[in-house]
Motif scaffolding. Structure first.
Motif, PDB file in Angstrom:
ATOM      1  N   VAL A   9      57.687   3.291  42.539  1.00 29.93           N
ATOM      2  CA  VAL A   9      58.501   4.449  42.165  1.00 29.93           C
ATOM      3  C   VAL A   9      59.307   4.085  40.921  1.00 29.93           C
ATOM      4  N   GLY A  10      59.314   4.998  39.975  1.00 26.46           N
ATOM      5  CA  GLY A  10      60.027   4.784  38.720  1.00 26.46           C
ATOM      6  C   GLY A  10      59.141   4.325  37.586  1.00 26.46           C
ATOM      7  N   ASP A  11      57.909   3.887  37.892  1.00 27.85           N
ATOM      8  CA  ASP A  11      56.989   3.517  36.817  1.00 27.85           C
ATOM      9  C   ASP A  11      56.769   4.711  35.908  1.00 27.85           C
ATOM     10  N   ARG A  12      56.722   4.440  34.588  1.00 27.17           N
ATOM     11  CA  ARG A  12      56.511   5.497  33.595  1.00 27.17           C
ATOM     12  C   ARG A  12      55.340   5.125  32.693  1.00 27.17           C
ATOM     13  N   PHE A  13      54.620   6.143  32.286  1.00 30.77           N
ATOM     14  CA  PHE A  13      53.481   5.980  31.387  1.00 30.77           C
ATOM     15  C   PHE A  13      53.608   7.027  30.289  1.00 30.77           C
ATOM     16  N   VAL A  14      53.321   6.632  29.063  1.00 27.63           N
ATOM     17  CA  VAL A  14      53.436   7.541  27.920  1.00 27.63           C
ATOM     18  C   VAL A  14      52.110   7.512  27.154  1.00 27.63           C
ATOM     19  N   SER A  15      51.620   8.698  26.835  1.00 27.61           N
ATOM     20  CA  SER A  15      50.327   8.816  26.155  1.00 27.61           C
ATOM     21  C   SER A  15      50.479   8.750  24.640  1.00 27.61           C
ATOM     22  N   ARG A  16      49.331   8.791  24.005  1.00 24.80           N
ATOM     23  CA  ARG A  16      49.267   8.966  22.554  1.00 24.80           C
ATOM     24  C   ARG A  16      49.605  10.422  22.226  1.00 24.80           C
ATOM     25  N   GLU A  17      49.665  10.738  20.951  1.00 23.15           N
ATOM     26  CA  GLU A  17      49.934  12.091  20.492  1.00 23.15           C
ATOM     27  C   GLU A  17      48.625  12.847  20.246  1.00 23.15           C
ATOM     28  N   TYR A  18      48.681  14.162  20.409  1.00 19.39           N
ATOM     29  CA  TYR A  18      47.523  15.027  20.177  1.00 19.39           C
ATOM     30  C   TYR A  18      48.004  16.293  19.486  1.00 19.39           C
ATOM     31  N   GLU A  19      47.430  16.606  18.331  1.00 20.25           N
ATOM     32  CA  GLU A  19      47.847  17.803  17.588  1.00 20.25           C
ATOM     33  C   GLU A  19      47.017  19.012  17.991  1.00 20.25           C
ATOM     34  N   MET A  20      47.694  20.109  18.283  1.00 17.18           N
ATOM     35  CA  MET A  20      47.052  21.361  18.668  1.00 17.18           C
ATOM     36  C   MET A  20      46.737  22.167  17.411  1.00 17.18           C
ATOM     37  N   GLY A  21      45.461  22.241  17.069  1.00 13.69           N
ATOM     38  CA  GLY A  21      45.029  22.976  15.885  1.00 13.69           C
ATOM     39  C   GLY A  21      44.815  24.455  16.182  1.00 13.69           C
ATOM     40  N   ILE A  22      45.031  25.281  15.176  1.00 13.24           N
ATOM     41  CA  ILE A  22      44.918  26.736  15.345  1.00 13.24           C
ATOM     42  C   ILE A  22      43.498  27.145  15.738  1.00 13.24           C
ATOM     43  N   ASP A  23      42.485  26.535  15.122  1.00 12.74           N
ATOM     44  CA  ASP A  23      41.100  26.891  15.463  1.00 12.74           C
ATOM     45  C   ASP A  23      40.777  26.520  16.902  1.00 12.74           C
TER      46      ASP A  23
END
Length: 149
Positions: A9-23
């Motif tokens: 309990v309390g473990d945290r995970f953080v992902s990479r970034e992902y850009e949301m494109g209009i198309d």
């Protein structure tokens, strides 16, 4: 790969970034959620709530799923048993999403000692730290003693 014994309990995970494109936003919406505020910029501008093009919440959820599978590598996969979802703010074209996962409970199985239920909260945030998606999820996680047959 992570097993039940590896988590607390309390473990945290953080992902990479992902850009949301209009198309991509329009393509997903046209295929799965064809509403004007997801597919037509002009009509979306006139929407009383969104006031501009917004990604489908299901698109945001799908991207978040991709991100958390990359940053939360549980042995045998993320096998969901329950989830509740919220979309506090719309995802916009150009938003750079990342997922943050925090384990909030671990409950060993009462009937099978080789697994348990792990509960966690996932948030998808944009580049400004705004929460765009939030879920509370329970998954089955196997211990290192599990023997796949």
């Amino acid at each position: 790969m992570l097993y039940l014994e590896d988590l607390k309990v309390g473990d945290r995970f953080v992902s990479r970034e992902y850009e949301m494109g209009i198309d991509e936003i329009k393509q997903f919406a046209n295929a799965y959620d064809p509403q004007e505020f997801h597919t037509d910029e002009e009509k979306a501008e006139k929407h009383p709530i969104f006031k501009g093009l917004a990604a489908s919440g299901w698109h945001t959820a799908a991207v978040t799923m991709r991100l958390w599978t990359e940053c939360f590598p549980v042995a045998y996969g993320l096998i969901g048993s329950e989830s509740s979802l919220r979309w506090p703010r719309p995802t916009r074209p150009g938003d750079k999403l990342h997922a943050e996962v925090e384990i909030v409970a671990i409950t060993p199985s009462k009937s099978k000692n080789d697994r348990g239920i792990v509960s966690y909260v996932t948030q998808a945030l944009n580049q400004n730290g705004d929460v765009l998606f939030m879920s509370t999820t329970k998954i089955v996680v196997f211990s290192k003693t599990f023997k796949a047959e």
